[in-house]
Design a protein around this motif. Structure first.
Motif, mmCIF file in Angstrom:
data_model
loop_
_atom_site.group_PDB
_atom_site.id
_atom_site.type_symbol
_atom_site.label_atom_id
_atom_site.label_comp_id
_atom_site.label_asym_id
_atom_site.label_seq_id
_atom_site.Cartn_x
_atom_site.Cartn_y
_atom_site.Cartn_z
ATOM 1 N N LEU A 173 -8.027 -2.214 -12.947
ATOM 2 C CA LEU A 173 -7.629 -1.584 -11.695
ATOM 3 C C LEU A 173 -6.113 -1.507 -11.551
ATOM 4 C CD1 LEU A 173 -10.083 -3.346 -9.227
ATOM 5 C CD2 LEU A 173 -10.261 -1.014 -10.117
ATOM 6 N N LEU A 174 -5.406 -2.463 -12.164
ATOM 7 C CA LEU A 174 -3.981 -2.620 -11.914
ATOM 8 C C LEU A 174 -3.108 -2.142 -13.068
ATOM 9 C CD1 LEU A 174 -4.197 -6.243 -10.466
ATOM 10 C CD2 LEU A 174 -4.580 -4.068 -9.291
ATOM 11 N N LEU A 175 -3.695 -2.028 -14.247
ATOM 12 C CA LEU A 175 -2.899 -1.687 -15.423
ATOM 13 C C LEU A 175 -3.106 -0.251 -15.884
ATOM 14 C CD1 LEU A 175 -3.332 -4.929 -17.586
ATOM 15 C CD2 LEU A 175 -1.395 -4.293 -16.133
ATOM 16 N N GLY A 176 -3.964 0.495 -15.201
ATOM 17 C CA GLY A 176 -4.242 1.869 -15.609
ATOM 18 C C GLY A 176 -3.022 2.763 -15.479
ATOM 19 N N ASP A 177 -3.115 3.909 -16.104
ATOM 20 C CA ASP A 177 -2.000 4.847 -16.093
ATOM 21 C C ASP A 177 -1.729 5.364 -14.686
ATOM 22 O OD1 ASP A 177 0.051 6.240 -17.175
ATOM 23 O OD2 ASP A 177 -1.159 7.925 -17.866
ATOM 24 N N GLY A 178 -2.770 5.455 -13.872
ATOM 25 C CA GLY A 178 -2.607 5.859 -12.476
ATOM 26 C C GLY A 178 -3.469 4.978 -11.595
ATOM 27 N N VAL A 179 -2.857 4.039 -10.879
ATOM 28 C CA VAL A 179 -3.606 3.098 -10.044
ATOM 29 C C VAL A 179 -4.004 3.782 -8.742
ATOM 30 C CG1 VAL A 179 -3.484 0.933 -8.754
ATOM 31 C CG2 VAL A 179 -2.462 1.084 -11.040
ATOM 32 N N ASP A 180 -5.308 3.738 -8.440
ATOM 33 C CA ASP A 180 -5.832 4.296 -7.190
ATOM 34 C C ASP A 180 -7.003 3.414 -6.761
ATOM 35 O OD1 ASP A 180 -6.969 5.712 -5.101
ATOM 36 O OD2 ASP A 180 -6.650 7.668 -6.036
ATOM 37 N N LEU A 181 -6.704 2.402 -5.955
ATOM 38 C CA LEU A 181 -7.724 1.418 -5.591
ATOM 39 C C LEU A 181 -8.832 2.023 -4.748
ATOM 40 C CD1 LEU A 181 -5.457 -1.662 -4.803
ATOM 41 C CD2 LEU A 181 -6.759 -1.193 -6.884
ATOM 42 N N ALA A 182 -8.516 2.991 -3.899
ATOM 43 C CA ALA A 182 -9.553 3.624 -3.083
ATOM 44 C C ALA A 182 -10.538 4.398 -3.948
ATOM 45 C CB ALA A 182 -8.917 4.536 -2.046
ATOM 46 N N ARG A 183 -10.063 4.919 -5.056
ATOM 47 C CA ARG A 183 -10.921 5.683 -5.959
ATOM 48 C C ARG A 183 -11.712 4.776 -6.891
ATOM 49 N NH1 ARG A 183 -7.397 8.507 -10.179
ATOM 50 N NH2 ARG A 183 -7.387 6.343 -10.943
ATOM 51 N N ASP A 184 -11.085 3.714 -7.379
ATOM 52 C CA ASP A 184 -11.665 2.926 -8.463
ATOM 53 C C ASP A 184 -12.344 1.646 -8.010
ATOM 54 O OD1 ASP A 184 -10.658 4.827 -10.228
ATOM 55 O OD2 ASP A 184 -8.759 3.762 -10.469
ATOM 56 N N ALA A 185 -12.215 1.263 -6.748
ATOM 57 C CA ALA A 185 -12.827 0.031 -6.258
ATOM 58 C C ALA A 185 -13.318 0.252 -4.837
ATOM 59 C CB ALA A 185 -11.820 -1.126 -6.301
ATOM 60 N N ARG A 186 -14.105 -0.688 -4.349
ATOM 61 C CA ARG A 186 -14.529 -0.642 -2.956
ATOM 62 C C ARG A 186 -13.598 -1.533 -2.150
ATOM 63 N NH1 ARG A 186 -17.844 -2.514 1.194
ATOM 64 N NH2 ARG A 186 -18.355 -4.508 0.220
ATOM 65 N N ILE A 187 -12.973 -0.979 -1.142
ATOM 66 C CA ILE A 187 -12.041 -1.737 -0.313
ATOM 67 C C ILE A 187 -12.841 -2.587 0.669
ATOM 68 C CG2 ILE A 187 -10.073 -1.631 1.232
ATOM 69 C CD1 ILE A 187 -9.506 -0.455 -1.525
ATOM 70 N N VAL A 188 -12.759 -3.890 0.536
ATOM 71 C CA VAL A 188 -13.450 -4.797 1.446
ATOM 72 C C VAL A 188 -12.649 -4.989 2.724
ATOM 73 C CG1 VAL A 188 -14.355 -7.141 1.736
ATOM 74 C CG2 VAL A 188 -14.584 -5.972 -0.476
ATOM 75 N N GLY A 189 -11.330 -5.077 2.582
ATOM 76 C CA GLY A 189 -10.488 -5.265 3.758
ATOM 77 C C GLY A 189 -9.023 -5.235 3.379
ATOM 78 N N VAL A 190 -8.199 -4.867 4.350
ATOM 79 C CA VAL A 190 -6.744 -4.867 4.191
ATOM 80 C C VAL A 190 -6.162 -5.566 5.405
ATOM 81 C CG1 VAL A 190 -4.669 -3.459 3.895
ATOM 82 C CG2 VAL A 190 -6.846 -2.678 2.935
ATOM 83 N N GLU A 191 -5.214 -6.471 5.180
ATOM 84 C CA GLU A 191 -4.621 -7.243 6.261
ATOM 85 C C GLU A 191 -3.110 -7.185 6.182
ATOM 86 O OE1 GLU A 191 -6.068 -11.244 5.944
ATOM 87 O OE2 GLU A 191 -8.028 -10.550 5.273
ATOM 88 N N SER A 192 -2.490 -7.185 7.340
ATOM 89 C CA SER A 192 -1.038 -7.198 7.426
ATOM 90 C C SER A 192 -0.603 -8.415 8.217
ATOM 91 C CB SER A 192 -0.524 -5.926 8.113
ATOM 92 O OG SER A 192 0.880 -5.955 8.279
ATOM 93 N N GLY A 193 0.362 -9.157 7.660
ATOM 94 C CA GLY A 193 0.884 -10.329 8.351
ATOM 95 C C GLY A 193 2.387 -10.226 8.507
ATOM 96 N N ASP A 194 2.996 -11.326 8.850
ATOM 97 C CA ASP A 194 4.439 -11.375 9.017
ATOM 98 C C ASP A 194 5.105 -11.350 7.644
ATOM 99 O OD1 ASP A 194 6.988 -11.665 9.962
ATOM 100 O OD2 ASP A 194 6.793 -13.787 10.475
ATOM 101 N N GLY A 195 5.527 -10.174 7.207
ATOM 102 C CA GLY A 195 6.157 -10.041 5.901
ATOM 103 C C GLY A 195 5.196 -10.079 4.742
ATOM 104 N N SER A 196 3.921 -9.812 4.991
ATOM 105 C CA SER A 196 2.930 -9.855 3.920
ATOM 106 C C SER A 196 1.895 -8.741 4.082
ATOM 107 C CB SER A 196 2.213 -11.212 3.891
ATOM 108 O OG SER A 196 1.398 -11.366 5.038
ATOM 109 N N LEU A 197 1.230 -8.451 2.983
ATOM 110 C CA LEU A 197 0.163 -7.463 2.960
ATOM 111 C C LEU A 197 -0.872 -7.927 1.954
ATOM 112 C CD1 LEU A 197 -0.719 -4.623 4.002
ATOM 113 C CD2 LEU A 197 0.467 -3.650 2.014
#
Length: 265
Positions: A173-197
């Motif tokens: 997922l991370l080393l491919g020539d074109g990374v696209d997580l929405a295309r290649d994986a199922r997004i379980v969740g995304v979180e934003s914190g103080d200076g973090s993602l």
């Protein structure tokens, strides 16, 4: 050595739940507080009459401030991650994709902690697309090398190499020539914190149970700091990254499996 090659079940070095000890356990000594004996009890304390209304030691007196309330308030006030939904999530995923697609060479140090709290450390190198290398410090005999097609696990003690298609590991997922997580994986969740993602993903086809969570620092710039792999049994392995900088140019065979070479020996 029996290893599983499901999407989130890498060999012990990076799936990190195969039960192989990569570092010696440390021991912790707990010191008991000294006990005072022979203390002199003040006379006024000895003669004080029993007061039925007085609280027992350890009880909270009516009207006294609740120290626990202050702790609860501090916990509630502490900054926490906020789940991102809709367009906010889409924007965050695009930012993460852009981070990986902007990486050509990267290197740094790592600390690996498995579900039994066993720890291992070493250095890592990334060259996109498709190449990475993890050099484990002694006493671990392991090294991991991906050459773009296969991920190899070297054991310098056993003089063995075990190879797995890179496509069967989460690094695809991370080393491919074109990374696209929405295309290649199922997004379980995304979180934003103080200076973090952070983003949690799993196999899009459902062929392998488990999840991988990637944590980034976003200030002063986007940097991958950690990933946590949870396998089908719910066991987690954490890899913390540090001293991450653009990688140097390396020899052509640097990402080629070769048991006889070890930078630590």
């Amino acid at each position: 050595m029996r290893l599983r090659t499901a999407w989130l079940c890498l060999p012990p070095a990076l799936c990190l739940s195969a039960g192989i000890a990569l570092a010696q356990d440390g021991t912790t000594t707990v010191e008991k507080a000294p006990t005072t004996t022979g203390a002199v009890v003040p006379a006024e304390a000895q003669e004080a009459p029993y007061d039925a209304a007085a609280p027992e030691p350890g009880d909270i007196s009516p009207g006294a401030p609740d120290e626990g309330a202050g702790w609860d308030a501090a916990v509630e006030a502490a900054p926490a991650s906020r789940p991102l939904l809709g367009s906010e999530q889409d924007t965050a995923v695009q930012r993460i994709n852009a981070y990986f697609n902007g990486v050509t060479n990267l290197q740094g140090t790592f600390e690996q902690i498995d579900s039994n709290n066993k720890r291992a450390t070493g250095r890592f190198y990334v060259q996109r697309p498709g190449k990475l290398r993890f050099d484990y410090a002694p006493p671990s005999p392991l090294r991991i090398v991906a050459d773009g097609a296969f991920l190899a696990i070297e054991d310098s003690d056993l003089k063995t190499i075990e190879k797995y298609p890179l496509e069967s590991t989460p690094f695809r997922l991370l080393l491919g020539d074109g990374v696209d997580l929405a295309r290649d994986a199922r997004i379980v969740g995304v979180e934003s914190g103080d200076g973090s993602l952070a983003i949690t993903v799993e196999d899009k086809n459902g062929d392998a149970a488990g999840q991988i969570r990637l944590l980034f620092e976003t200030e002063p710039e986007m940097t991958l700091k950690q990933w946590v792999i949870t396998d089908a049994q719910g066991l987690t392995t954490t890899v913390n990254l540090d001293n991450v900088v653009p990688g140097r140019k390396v020899a052509a065979d640097f990402f080629t499996a070769k048991v006889s070479f070890s930078p630590f020996r």
